[in-house]
Design a protein around this motif. Structure first.
Motif, short mmCIF file in Angstrom:
data_model
loop_
_atom_site.label_atom_id
_atom_site.label_comp_id
_atom_site.label_asym_id
_atom_site.label_seq_id
_atom_site.Cartn_x
_atom_site.Cartn_y
_atom_site.Cartn_z
N ASP A 27 -0.57 4.44 0.26
CA ASP A 27 -1.38 5.52 0.80
C ASP A 27 -0.58 6.20 1.91
O ASP A 27 -0.26 5.56 2.92
CB ASP A 27 -2.69 4.95 1.34
CG ASP A 27 -3.62 5.99 1.94
OD1 ASP A 27 -3.19 7.16 2.12
OD2 ASP A 27 -4.76 5.64 2.25
N HIS A 28 -0.27 7.47 1.75
CA HIS A 28 0.56 8.16 2.74
C HIS A 28 -0.11 8.19 4.12
O HIS A 28 0.57 8.34 5.12
CB HIS A 28 0.94 9.56 2.27
CG HIS A 28 -0.19 10.53 2.26
ND1 HIS A 28 -1.11 10.58 1.24
CD2 HIS A 28 -0.56 11.47 3.15
CE1 HIS A 28 -2.00 11.51 1.50
NE2 HIS A 28 -1.69 12.08 2.65
N CYS A 30 0.84 -1.20 0.00
CA CYS A 30 0.00 0.00 0.00
C CYS A 30 0.87 1.25 0.00
O CYS A 30 1.82 1.36 0.78
CB CYS A 30 -0.90 0.00 1.23
SG CYS A 30 -1.87 1.52 1.42
#
Length: 183
Positions: A17-18, A15
């Motif tokens: 996603d920050h 993943c």
């Protein structure tokens, strides 16, 4: 020729996603050192706007731990190139890149100076497809996010990589560095 390095944080399950990752002091120090060595940062619009909102003074700087401030100072001072078709203007030591991406990046790499860095998702996908990334740096976090987004979704041809370095961090995260295998 100046090398172009792609660097991104991701979880063990891939993943990017920050919000799925909480960078620590080691990662901020590492990123600050990399940006300090860079002659320029090549961002897409989304990454540029996200970084500007977070790190351009005053941004979030009043609410961050002291150890984040060196990173904030380095990214604030860094030269930035923003690939966008929607923004009309940029500032924050930045210039807009329009037109042929491949020609622009090849010309930028031919200029004298130090390394160039890129991050994000969409721009690096295009750069990888054009064979313009000279090294890949993955900061892998010991977390399972259970969702995406995932790296390089939509890449039309595979890119073979050769491991050139690994660094373990105290947090349990590790940094993997790869170079493309070129014919």
């Amino acid at each position: 020729m100046r090398p172009l390095r792609y660097s991104i944080n991701l979880t063990v399950d891939g993943c990017c996603d920050h919000l799925a990752i909480t960078p620590d002091e080691d990662v901020h120090r590492f990123a600050m050192e990399q940006i300090a060595r860079a002659d320029g940062l090549l961002f897409g619009r989304v990454t540029y706007e996200m970084m500007e909102a977070a790190w351009r003074p005053p941004g979030i700087l009043a609410d961050v731990p002291e150890w984040m401030l060196p990173f904030a100072r380095e990214i604030d001072a860094a030269r930035k190139y923003v690939v966008t078709s929607t923004l009309e203007t940029v500032d924050w030591n930045a210039e807009i890149v329009r037109g042929d991406l491949e020609t622009f990046v090849r010309d930028l790499k031919e200029q004298p100076g130090g390394p160039l860095y890129t991050g994000g998702m969409q721009l690096p996908l295009a750069l990888a497809g054009l064979g313009l990334i000279d090294s890949y740096e993955f900061l892998v976090w010991p977390r399972l996010a259970g969702h995406g987004p995932y790296l390089f979704a939509g890449l039309t041809e595979h890119v073979d990589l050769r491991l050139v370095g690994r660094q373990d961090l105290a947090s349990g995260a590790f940094i993997l560095r790869y170079e493309p295998v070129r014919d």
